[in-house]
Each structure stands twice: as C-alpha cells, then as structure tokens.
Design an enzyme around this catalytic site. Sequence first.
Site, PDB file in Angstrom:
ATOM      1  N   ASN A 150      39.841  35.153  37.016  1.00 32.83           N
ATOM      2  CA  ASN A 150      40.117  33.997  36.153  1.00 32.83           C
ATOM      3  C   ASN A 150      39.741  32.654  36.778  1.00 32.83           C
ATOM      4  OD1 ASN A 150      42.280  34.369  37.943  1.00 32.83           O
ATOM      5  ND2 ASN A 150      43.654  33.235  36.622  1.00 32.83           N
ATOM      6  N   GLY A 226      46.224  39.338  41.493  1.00 35.76           N
ATOM      7  CA  GLY A 226      45.749  40.118  40.355  1.00 35.76           C
ATOM      8  C   GLY A 226      46.924  40.578  39.514  1.00 35.76           C
ATOM      9  N   THR A 228      50.042  42.906  37.910  1.00 39.16           N
ATOM     10  CA  THR A 228      51.222  43.534  38.516  1.00 39.16           C
ATOM     11  C   THR A 228      51.007  45.034  38.742  1.00 39.16           C
ATOM     12  OG1 THR A 228      52.688  41.824  37.688  1.00 39.16           O
ATOM     13  CG2 THR A 228      53.707  43.954  38.145  1.00 39.16           C
ATOM     14  N   ALA A 229      50.317  45.708  37.822  1.00 40.04           N
ATOM     15  CA  ALA A 229      50.106  47.154  37.991  1.00 40.04           C
ATOM     16  C   ALA A 229      49.261  47.416  39.241  1.00 40.04           C
ATOM     17  CB  ALA A 229      49.422  47.730  36.752  1.00 40.04           C
ATOM     18  N   THR A 230      48.230  46.622  39.456  1.00 39.73           N
ATOM     19  CA  THR A 230      47.395  46.802  40.658  1.00 39.73           C
ATOM     20  C   THR A 230      48.215  46.480  41.902  1.00 39.73           C
ATOM     21  OG1 THR A 230      45.586  45.945  39.309  1.00 39.73           O
ATOM     22  CG2 THR A 230      45.112  46.293  41.630  1.00 39.73           C
ATOM     23  N   GLU A 248      50.220  38.173  44.771  1.00 36.44           N
ATOM     24  CA  GLU A 248      50.378  37.164  43.715  1.00 36.44           C
ATOM     25  C   GLU A 248      50.016  37.844  42.409  1.00 36.44           C
ATOM     26  OE1 GLU A 248      51.670  34.361  44.033  1.00 36.44           O
ATOM     27  OE2 GLU A 248      51.717  34.306  46.213  1.00 36.44           O
ATOM     28  N   CYS A 282      47.016  32.129  35.465  1.00 38.76           N
ATOM     29  CA  CYS A 282      48.309  32.813  35.629  1.00 38.76           C
ATOM     30  C   CYS A 282      49.472  31.842  35.422  1.00 38.76           C
ATOM     31  CB  CYS A 282      48.379  33.449  37.011  1.00 38.76           C
ATOM     32  SG  CYS A 282      48.021  32.261  38.316  1.00 38.76           S
ATOM     33  N   GLU A 459      51.968  31.886  49.459  1.00 37.93           N
ATOM     34  CA  GLU A 459      50.696  31.359  49.921  1.00 37.93           C
ATOM     35  C   GLU A 459      50.801  29.846  49.944  1.00 37.93           C
ATOM     36  OE1 GLU A 459      47.727  33.188  47.426  1.00 37.93           O
ATOM     37  OE2 GLU A 459      47.991  35.094  48.461  1.00 37.93           O
TER      38      GLU A 459
HETATM   39  P1  NDP Z   1      43.381  43.098  38.469  1.00 37.64           P
HETATM   40  O1  NDP Z   1      44.659  43.489  39.097  1.00 37.64           O
HETATM   41  O2  NDP Z   1      42.758  44.027  37.505  1.00 37.64           O
HETATM   42  O3  NDP Z   1      42.270  42.827  39.575  1.00 37.64           O
HETATM   43  C1  NDP Z   1      42.446  41.922  40.634  1.00 37.64           C
HETATM   44  C2  NDP Z   1      41.524  42.321  41.767  1.00 37.64           C
HETATM   45  O4  NDP Z   1      41.950  43.569  42.277  1.00 37.64           O
HETATM   46  C3  NDP Z   1      40.081  42.510  41.329  1.00 37.64           C
HETATM   47  O5  NDP Z   1      39.216  42.142  42.380  1.00 37.64           O
HETATM   48  C4  NDP Z   1      40.044  43.997  41.094  1.00 37.64           C
HETATM   49  O6  NDP Z   1      38.740  44.500  41.154  1.00 37.64           O
HETATM   50  C5  NDP Z   1      40.890  44.495  42.233  1.00 37.64           C
HETATM   51  N1  NDP Z   1      41.448  45.833  42.069  1.00 37.64           N
HETATM   52  C6  NDP Z   1      41.655  46.546  40.942  1.00 37.64           C
HETATM   53  N2  NDP Z   1      42.170  47.761  41.235  1.00 37.64           N
HETATM   54  C7  NDP Z   1      42.312  47.817  42.590  1.00 37.64           C
HETATM   55  C8  NDP Z   1      42.799  48.785  43.507  1.00 37.64           C
HETATM   56  N3  NDP Z   1      43.248  49.974  43.114  1.00 37.64           N
HETATM   57  N4  NDP Z   1      42.799  48.484  44.821  1.00 37.64           N
HETATM   58  C9  NDP Z   1      42.378  47.291  45.254  1.00 37.64           C
HETATM   59  N5  NDP Z   1      41.872  46.331  44.429  1.00 37.64           N
HETATM   60  C10 NDP Z   1      41.854  46.591  43.115  1.00 37.64           C
HETATM   61  O7  NDP Z   1      43.610  41.676  37.830  1.00 37.64           O
HETATM   62  P2  NDP Z   1      42.583  40.848  36.970  1.00 37.64           P
HETATM   63  O8  NDP Z   1      41.315  40.660  37.721  1.00 37.64           O
HETATM   64  O9  NDP Z   1      42.546  41.428  35.589  1.00 37.64           O
HETATM   65  O10 NDP Z   1      43.300  39.423  36.948  1.00 37.64           O
HETATM   66  C11 NDP Z   1      44.227  39.066  36.012  1.00 37.64           C
HETATM   67  C12 NDP Z   1      45.625  39.193  36.585  1.00 37.64           C
HETATM   68  O11 NDP Z   1      45.746  38.403  37.740  1.00 37.64           O
HETATM   69  C13 NDP Z   1      46.678  38.687  35.630  1.00 37.64           C
HETATM   70  O12 NDP Z   1      47.761  39.577  35.639  1.00 37.64           O
HETATM   71  C14 NDP Z   1      47.104  37.360  36.242  1.00 37.64           C
HETATM   72  O13 NDP Z   1      48.403  36.970  35.929  1.00 37.64           O
HETATM   73  C15 NDP Z   1      46.961  37.653  37.689  1.00 37.64           C
HETATM   74  N6  NDP Z   1      46.841  36.415  38.435  1.00 37.64           N
HETATM   75  C16 NDP Z   1      47.898  36.020  39.226  1.00 37.64           C
HETATM   76  C17 NDP Z   1      47.850  34.808  39.902  1.00 37.64           C
HETATM   77  C18 NDP Z   1      48.969  34.371  40.789  1.00 37.64           C
HETATM   78  O14 NDP Z   1      48.774  33.417  41.537  1.00 37.64           O
HETATM   79  N7  NDP Z   1      50.110  35.021  40.766  1.00 37.64           N
HETATM   80  C19 NDP Z   1      46.677  33.921  39.785  1.00 37.64           C
HETATM   81  C20 NDP Z   1      45.643  34.446  38.943  1.00 37.64           C
HETATM   82  C21 NDP Z   1      45.730  35.653  38.296  1.00 37.64           C
HETATM   83  P3  NDP Z   1      37.849  44.619  39.797  1.00 37.64           P
HETATM   84  O15 NDP Z   1      38.045  43.392  38.998  1.00 37.64           O
HETATM   85  O16 NDP Z   1      36.505  44.739  40.352  1.00 37.64           O
HETATM   86  O17 NDP Z   1      38.371  45.836  39.110  1.00 37.64           O
END
Ligand code: NDP
Length: 481
Positions: A150, A226, A228-230, A248, A282, A459
């Site tokens: 994002n 990223g 929450t599930a990841t 985060e 986020c 952070e």
């Molecule tokens: P994801 O959790 O799908 O992905 C985040 C990162 O993790 C990507 O680089 C992704 O790779 C990678 N990833 C996915 N699966 C795995 C795994 N099993 N092991 C290690 N890495 C993995 O999130 P999104 O990219 O869809 O981002 C949106 C989410 O991020 C929203 O929930 C948002 O709220 C959150 N977010 C939180 C913030 C905060 O500061 N708390 C700030 C910004 C966003 P790939 O994309 O290549 O699959």
Amino acid sequence: MLDIENYVDGKLTAPVSGHFIDNFDPSRAEVYSRIPDSDERDVALAVDAARRAFPPWSSLASEDRFEQMMRIVRLIERDLDDLALAESIDNGKPVGLAKRVDIPRAAANFRFFATAQMHLANESHDTSGRAINYTLRQPLGVVGCISPWNLPLYLFTWKIAPALAAGCTVVAKPSEVTPMTAYLLSKLCIEAELPPGVLNIVHGTGPKTGSAIVSHPDVKAISFTGGTATGEWIAREAAPKFKKLSLELGGKNPNIIFADCDYESMLETTLLSSFSNQGEICLCGSRIFVERPLYDQFRTDFVERVKALKTGDPRADGSDLGAIVSKAHFEKILSYIDLAQAEGGTVLTGGRPVNVDGLNGWFIEPTVIEGLPFDCRTNQEEIFGPVVTIQPFDSEDEVLGYANSVRYGLASTVWTENLTRAHRVAARIEAGIVWINCWLLRDLRTPFGGVKDSGMGREGGFEALRFFTEEKNVCVRVSSQ
Ligand code: NDP
C-alpha cells in the site's frame, strides 16, 4: 518488457530458477514488467551475502554509517519525480500523492535513522558503590524485512533504515504486487556504493520468498508489515526459533466525531482519513461515528464532498483517487460492498466500479454506507479500500463500546474541542495511536504500532533501533566489599 532483478551481494541478478511473474499496472489492468519468482535458493544466497557483510558493517563508526545512508537519501531526493511516477504506475496511487508523501517519507526514514543512531545512548547503574552495571547494545546480525503493497517505498524503508542504522545487514522483500520502487532503490544503493551484501532485496511471492526469509535459521529477527493472517503465520513459524519479531498488522480504525468539533477542519480531514490512497492506508478511519446532534448535517455535507472527489488516471494531476492495487483486491472490496448491502446497509454514494477515461483499470468510486450495526461483518472486518460506514451515537460510553468492539487496535481519530473529554477518550480507546483533531501527523521519534490483533512490537524512534540490537548487561565490580 522490463525484467526486475534481485539485488544480492551488491549485484543485480536474475532468480536462480530463471522464472518471472507478471507485474501489473492496475490503472490499465495490463502487465508492464516482470519480477523474479525467487525461492529459498535466492534467499540463501542473500543471507550468505548479508552474513559476510555483517562484521565490517556492524563495526563501522557511526559517522561513517551516517554518511553511507545519507548518500542514499540524496539519491532518493534527486530521483523524486521518477520514483513517484514508478510508485504510481506500480500501485495505482495518484502521482501527486507519491510525490508529496511516499517518496519524501522514504528519504526521511533513511535520514531519521541515520541521524538517530549517532545519538543512541546506553544506560549505566551504580550498584551502591560496589559495581557498575551497563547495558551494551549490539546489532543482531542478519535480519529480515517484509513489507506490503500500500505504501511501497515508504514502508519498505521504514523497516530497512533502522535495521541498517543499528548495524544489522538485511534481506528484504517488498510485496510482489508493488516491486518497482524497491528495485529502483537497489540501483540507487549500487550508485551510492553501499558495500555489497549490506542490503539484499529478494523479489517474489509471500508463500515462497517471504516464508524462506522467515524460516532461514541465520535470520535473527523479522520486521513485518502486512495482514493479520500473514502475521499469525509468521509468529507461529518464528516463535520456536526464538526470533525477535515486530509485527505491524491490519486495522479497522474508528473516527469519533463529537458535536463540538471544529466542523470545517474535521470535514476536510475526514475526507483524507477516509479516502487517501483509495483508503488503502492501514491508518485510514473506516468507521465514522458522529454524535447525534451533528449527524444529519455531517451526512449531507460529507456525502456532497465525497461526490466531488475525482477518481481519475493516477498519472494525471488533479486525481483524488487512483486505481485499486490489483484485480484480486478490487474484487474483494466490491464483495464487501455487496455484503454491506446484504447486511442492511444503504449506499449513500459510490459503491460501483468506474471506467476511468476508458483505461480499463481497477477503479472503485469512494463509497459511504449507513444503516449498519457496529457488530456486523462490514464493521468488524478490514476492507482496506475506499469504503467507509457512518453511524450516529448518543454518549461517550456508547461510542467507546463501538470503537473498541473490533479485534484490531491500530489507530483512531477523535474530534472535539473539549480538552478534558479528548484526554479521557484517548485513554480509553484501544489503539496504538490516537489522533486528536488531526490525522496522519507523525513524529518519527514516537513509537509506532498497534495493540490487540494489529500487531506487536513498536517501530519508530529509538525503539526501532533497539529492536535490531541484542542487549547485554555488563557488571563490573569496583569495590572489594
Ligand atoms: P500481506 O500480509 O498479504 O503481505 C505483506 C507482505 O508479506 C508481502 O510482502 C507479502 O508478499 C508477504 N507475505 C505473504 N505471505 C507471507 C508468508 N507466508 N511469509 C512471509 N511473507 C509473506 O498484506 P498486504 O500486502 O495485502 O498488505 C495489506 C495489509 O497490510 C493490510 O492488512 C494492512 O492493514 C496491513 N498494513 C499494516 C500497517 C501497519 O503499520 N500496521 C501498514 C500498512 C499495511 P506478497 O505480497 O508478495 O504475497
């Protein structure tokens, strides 16, 4: 077509497998480049390079580390326009937003931590004249940084910069959906003559590349932003290996508006906190609660202003909203708008895909929905798009119940001119940050992070530097008694 390359041991390289994945421009719904489909072999090469680079990097004088990092800052600032355009094409966000926010913040992240590491102090304790205890902080070693799509360069550098500043070497992975600015950053690192192996960028999918970084035994810590599930998966995988974790995660942030607020300022900022970056921040407030005496006026004025927002070509000046980042995410957001209606919500404006200038991209109108209870799925699950719900409330207790009803606790906004109430409500909201009469004002010295299912660890500021270090207590006896 451009093939993006990994940045390993100071060089740009193709993935070991030789396989690439398509990279889409979401505003045109077309493939415009390809990214390495890296696997555990590429991660292993990157970790080896980072391990070799660690001793010299971690023992650099802090002034020299500052200088190395500042060279990168100057190059990011030199290339601001090109980076902003690349970010806009990759992510779908308006180029003006990338120029104003994303790219300057990437430079600011490097500058802030390059400077902060020169001022990090360690505590010492005089133990009743018998001993002196001091805390020695030493960089952890090789660490992993994984970021989402994002705010691609902004969040990528938010993790990398403190790690490098603390003296760690890094293996990083940007989202496969938005790899371009991380690739351009790797070219800037080469131009800045960052020593080989200090920063390694491995592109690819989460389940393959990301999980290989998390699982690698020589990666001492994971800084992850990223979903929450990841985050849950990473915590399960990393915990038995005793890796340090900073997570985060997602949010479902409340925006609480009391009737005594500064109305104009609230309205203007609420437009931004709802729809900036297509609502894909986020920290956006997606649940808007308005005190009943103000509700009807707010509803009318807010909907009118939302209707006036321009969803347009992200590359054109004057677009308020651009494209949704991917087809999958576009479909997810539309499915939530359908769900909201099935749950009894009324769409006051928006709610549909838009065909912008015949571009064929993935655009959705900014959407305002009312008439939903606080505990329905639309109001409990993260949508992460240009969709907000509005709801009236009658009392402080009632609105705090709504605000705190979700599993998340990332951010919140409160609008009131009543000072006492502002502090009282701030203390009772379950969120890592409470903005009072403002939104997205950040001081990089302050710790940042969520509570509940929005994550763990902090952070920002010296906290981020300390995260990337191991703390050792040294106890020196100074008297024979
Ligand atoms: P994801 O959790 O799908 O992905 C985040 C990162 O993790 C990507 O680089 C992704 O790779 C990678 N990833 C996915 N699966 C795995 C795994 N099993 N092991 C290690 N890495 C993995 O999130 P999104 O990219 O869809 O981002 C949106 C989410 O991020 C929203 O929930 C948002 O709220 C959150 N977010 C939180 C913030 C905060 O500061 N708390 C700030 C910004 C966003 P790939 O994309 O290549 O699959």
